[in-house]
Design an enzyme around this catalytic site. Sequence first.
Site, PDB file in Angstrom:
ATOM      1  N   LYS A 101      66.417 122.178 -13.171  1.00  0.00           N
ATOM      2  CA  LYS A 101      65.292 122.312 -14.097  1.00  0.00           C
ATOM      3  C   LYS A 101      65.144 120.964 -14.781  1.00  0.00           C
ATOM      4  CE  LYS A 101      63.691 124.645 -18.287  1.00  0.00           C
ATOM      5  NZ  LYS A 101      64.050 125.571 -19.403  1.00  0.00           N
ATOM      6  N   TYR A 130      70.295 122.321 -15.852  1.00  0.00           N
ATOM      7  CA  TYR A 130      69.185 122.123 -16.790  1.00  0.00           C
ATOM      8  C   TYR A 130      69.337 120.761 -17.452  1.00  0.00           C
ATOM      9  CZ  TYR A 130      66.047 123.306 -20.732  1.00  0.00           C
ATOM     10  OH  TYR A 130      65.041 123.330 -21.683  1.00  0.00           O
TER      11      TYR A 130
END
EC number: 4.3.3.7
Length: 309
Positions: free
Chosen positions: A164, A136
Amino acid sequence: MKSLWRGVYPAVTTQFREDESLDIDATLAHVDALIEGGVHGLIMLGTVGENCSLDAVEKADLLKATVDHIDGRMPVLTGVAEYTTSLACRFSQSAQDAGVDGLMVLPAMVYKSDARETISHFRTVASATDLPIMCYNNPISYSIDISPEMFDEMADEPKFVAIKESSEDTRRITDIRNRCGDRYTLLCGVDDLVLESLVLGAEGWVSGLVNAFPAENRLLWDLAQAGKWQEALDVYRWYTPLLHLDTLPKLVQYIKLANVECGFGAETVRAPRLPLVGAERAAILKVIRDAIATRPDTSQVQTDAALAS
């Protein structure tokens, strides 16, 4: 490892009772509503799930209950957002014991690590379990940027399967693809950059507003997958004022208020967050209610998607 994580993934809100105690049953009821709305998987205990507001026992209990409830119907991931690398490893082990299908790992919280430290953190967390990892990258919120060059350096670790991307720079999608090819599954992590990211090669997105509007998220995905770009753009333009709410500091309160307006869950948050009041509450309610009053019809596309699946 090859990631099968594509499509619409909610960063699921965690439900609390009025006294701020964890409400697992209400959280699972909301999960059921998301599934009915057509999501492809679940990410528990992300930022929207108030990860850092739960203690270790609560996190483990919620993950175990969710995994048992889903019973293999779709992937269940958990956010990993801890203050130290050792705590992240310990939580990742607990999440694996609970039966999750993967981890969404953030850099360590609070301390602003440099590139060498950040890569070391991710590699160490990867070594703690057998689970695949979605890395992320959110430099806007957490002040640590995982660059395309860093992802290239990390590509030799097979557990890193997805990214992400939440830098708010859509050029990153192309830069990562140009540097790393199809090594990673790329998912957009910024609600109001979804359509742009899909055009550039993202294979899905992790969304906050999907909590309140799961069917509309699925509609947007289905239209994009069918190449119906003008129809997708029409939905996106309707949706964008709502999606902006995901990019603001009080996104958790805004999304939970949208949930309530759409008939899902409660808006209770854990302090220091507080529910919205006054002019701020009125302004956010107007955005939500205007969208509800003009929301698109999702029935036909969802029927077509069900027939195609």
